[in-house]
Design a protein around this motif. Structure first.
Motif, mmCIF file in Angstrom:
data_model
loop_
_atom_site.group_PDB
_atom_site.id
_atom_site.type_symbol
_atom_site.label_atom_id
_atom_site.label_comp_id
_atom_site.label_asym_id
_atom_site.label_seq_id
_atom_site.Cartn_x
_atom_site.Cartn_y
_atom_site.Cartn_z
ATOM 1 N N LEU A 25 0.846 -1.196 0.000
ATOM 2 C CA LEU A 25 0.000 0.000 0.000
ATOM 3 C C LEU A 25 0.884 1.249 0.000
ATOM 4 N N GLN A 26 0.696 2.105 -0.990
ATOM 5 C CA GLN A 26 1.608 3.226 -1.199
ATOM 6 C C GLN A 26 1.057 4.574 -0.736
ATOM 7 N N ALA A 27 -0.071 4.585 -0.080
ATOM 8 C CA ALA A 27 -0.646 5.852 0.377
ATOM 9 C C ALA A 27 0.274 6.533 1.384
ATOM 10 N N GLN A 28 0.219 7.846 1.424
ATOM 11 C CA GLN A 28 1.030 8.618 2.360
ATOM 12 C C GLN A 28 0.618 8.305 3.796
ATOM 13 N N LEU A 29 1.595 8.276 4.699
ATOM 14 C CA LEU A 29 1.286 8.009 6.100
ATOM 15 C C LEU A 29 0.334 9.062 6.654
ATOM 16 N N ALA A 30 -0.602 8.597 7.461
ATOM 17 C CA ALA A 30 -1.559 9.494 8.106
ATOM 18 C C ALA A 30 -1.345 9.424 9.611
ATOM 19 N N PRO A 31 -1.082 10.541 10.261
ATOM 20 C CA PRO A 31 -0.807 10.537 11.705
ATOM 21 C C PRO A 31 -1.965 9.957 12.516
ATOM 22 N N GLY A 32 -1.605 9.264 13.593
ATOM 23 C CA GLY A 32 -2.601 8.814 14.556
ATOM 24 C C GLY A 32 -3.216 7.456 14.304
ATOM 25 N N LEU A 33 -2.898 6.817 13.186
ATOM 26 C CA LEU A 33 -3.508 5.525 12.883
ATOM 27 C C LEU A 33 -2.726 4.382 13.526
ATOM 28 N N THR A 34 -3.387 3.614 14.362
ATOM 29 C CA THR A 34 -2.797 2.399 14.913
ATOM 30 C C THR A 34 -3.062 1.249 13.935
ATOM 31 N N PRO A 35 -2.362 0.121 14.060
ATOM 32 C CA PRO A 35 -2.546 -0.975 13.108
ATOM 33 C C PRO A 35 -3.985 -1.457 12.970
ATOM 34 N N ASP A 36 -4.734 -1.516 14.073
ATOM 35 C CA ASP A 36 -6.116 -1.997 13.986
ATOM 36 C C ASP A 36 -7.017 -1.011 13.248
ATOM 37 N N ILE A 37 -6.839 0.277 13.515
ATOM 38 C CA ILE A 37 -7.647 1.287 12.817
ATOM 39 C C ILE A 37 -7.285 1.320 11.339
ATOM 40 N N PHE A 38 -5.992 1.229 11.053
ATOM 41 C CA PHE A 38 -5.528 1.206 9.666
ATOM 42 C C PHE A 38 -6.138 0.032 8.907
ATOM 43 N N ALA A 39 -6.051 -1.164 9.484
ATOM 44 C CA ALA A 39 -6.596 -2.355 8.828
ATOM 45 C C ALA A 39 -8.096 -2.211 8.601
ATOM 46 N N SER A 40 -8.791 -1.673 9.590
ATOM 47 C CA SER A 40 -10.236 -1.486 9.475
ATOM 48 C C SER A 40 -10.579 -0.536 8.335
ATOM 49 N N GLN A 41 -9.834 0.552 8.213
ATOM 50 C CA GLN A 41 -10.108 1.526 7.159
ATOM 51 C C GLN A 41 -9.798 0.961 5.771
ATOM 52 N N VAL A 42 -8.716 0.197 5.667
ATOM 53 C CA VAL A 42 -8.363 -0.409 4.378
ATOM 54 C C VAL A 42 -9.434 -1.406 3.950
ATOM 55 N N ILE A 43 -9.873 -2.240 4.878
ATOM 56 C CA ILE A 43 -10.905 -3.235 4.564
ATOM 57 C C ILE A 43 -12.213 -2.548 4.188
ATOM 58 N N ASP A 44 -12.579 -1.532 4.941
ATOM 59 C CA ASP A 44 -13.819 -0.800 4.659
ATOM 60 C C ASP A 44 -13.784 -0.193 3.260
ATOM 61 N N ALA A 45 -12.651 0.418 2.900
ATOM 62 C CA ALA A 45 -12.518 1.015 1.565
ATOM 63 C C ALA A 45 -12.572 -0.055 0.483
ATOM 64 N N HIS A 46 -11.969 -1.207 0.753
ATOM 65 C CA HIS A 46 -11.977 -2.303 -0.222
ATOM 66 C C HIS A 46 -13.402 -2.797 -0.473
ATOM 67 N N VAL A 47 -14.168 -2.940 0.591
ATOM 68 C CA VAL A 47 -15.554 -3.409 0.447
ATOM 69 C C VAL A 47 -16.377 -2.395 -0.340
ATOM 70 N N GLN A 48 -16.201 -1.121 -0.023
ATOM 71 C CA GLN A 48 -16.997 -0.088 -0.677
ATOM 72 C C GLN A 48 -16.620 0.085 -2.150
ATOM 73 N N LYS A 49 -15.311 0.094 -2.441
ATOM 74 C CA LYS A 49 -14.871 0.401 -3.801
ATOM 75 C C LYS A 49 -14.745 -0.832 -4.688
ATOM 76 N N GLU A 50 -14.063 -1.858 -4.190
ATOM 77 C CA GLU A 50 -13.792 -3.032 -5.020
ATOM 78 C C GLU A 50 -14.956 -4.019 -5.042
ATOM 79 N N LEU A 51 -15.604 -4.186 -3.910
ATOM 80 C CA LEU A 51 -16.703 -5.153 -3.832
ATOM 81 C C LEU A 51 -18.071 -4.499 -3.994
ATOM 82 N N LYS A 52 -18.077 -3.175 -4.178
ATOM 83 C CA LYS A 52 -19.334 -2.433 -4.348
ATOM 84 C C LYS A 52 -20.302 -2.673 -3.195
ATOM 85 N N GLY A 53 -19.728 -2.855 -2.006
ATOM 86 C CA GLY A 53 -20.547 -3.030 -0.818
ATOM 87 C C GLY A 53 -21.096 -4.429 -0.619
ATOM 88 N N ARG A 54 -20.688 -5.366 -1.478
ATOM 89 C CA ARG A 54 -21.246 -6.721 -1.402
ATOM 90 C C ARG A 54 -20.165 -7.723 -0.985
#
Length: 212
Positions: free
Chosen positions: A172-201
């Motif tokens: 993942l090549q996105a710029q570092l964002a301050p304040g993200l712990t590994p669990d929050i980071f993983a949650s945000q990546v998964i959420d974005a993947h579901v919304q964008k790649e899986l179209k919410g399904r």
């Protein structure tokens, strides 16, 4: 009468052996100079590596990419020092890089520090999933600021990110964002993947992949 000339074989005088020996000595001296500040035994290296992880975690939370990558380079130098300057720091379970990771892994179920390997469960998009987070020696960690991680299904009879019950996120090549712990980071990546790649399904896990 024409004189016949002969070229002497340098190895007859031991020149080749001397050159090889000199090259070895010079290489060893260069390595000693490069790694002089680093410990040479695993017992001495572990506290140093733990300190690198703590500083790396702080740099990640601060969003400081330059310091983050510098600390990963320092960790790789430490493993090289333990391996006498030879490559293969991750060549097997007894290789220095693998041992450093294994001896500093986070307790199971506890969110690791950035740079520390660990396995923990989070809830995202209505799923309970297990996250296996890579550490400082993960693939591409010297180039990609974010850590790689893999996602495993917890409830195999419920929808997931894939039909296999497994999904990895690497490079993942996105710029570092301050304040993200590994669990929050993983949650945000998964959420974005579901919304964008899986179209919410989400997808049903195929029976052949389900754990019994």
């Amino acid at each position: 009468m024409k004189r016949q000339s002969f070229s002497a074989d340098p190895d007859q005088f031991g020149f080749d052996s001397l050159l090889i020996e000199a090259e070895t000595v010079n290489r060893q001296a260069a390595l000693e100079k490069r790694f002089a500040h680093l410990p040479g035994t695993m017992d001495e290296a572990l506290p140093v590596y733990r300190d690198i992880i703590k500083r790396h975690h702080a740099a990640m939370l601060a969003g400081n990419t330059e310091t983050t990558l510098q600390l990963r380079e320092e960790a790789h130098d430490l493993a090289l020092r333990l391996n006498n300057g030879e490559p293969g720091i991750l060549a097997g379970p007894d290789a220095p890089g693998c041992m450093l990771e294994r001896l500093t892994v986070a307790d199971n179920g506890i969110v690791p520090l950035w740079g520390q390997t660990g396995s923990f469960i989070i809830e995202v998009q209505g799923m309970n999933v297990r996250i296996d987070m890579d550490g400082i020696f993960g693939i591409g960690s010297q180039y990609s600021p974010w850590m790689n991680f893999s996602v495993h299904a917890v409830h195999w009879n419920k929808p997931f990110l894939s039909e296999t019950g497994y999904r990895s996120f690497m490079g993942l090549q996105a710029q570092l964002a301050p304040g993200l712990t590994p669990d929050i980071f993983a949650s945000q990546v998964i959420d974005a993947h579901v919304q964008k790649e899986l179209k919410g399904r989400l997808k049903a896990i195929e029976p052949r992949y389900r754990k019994k």
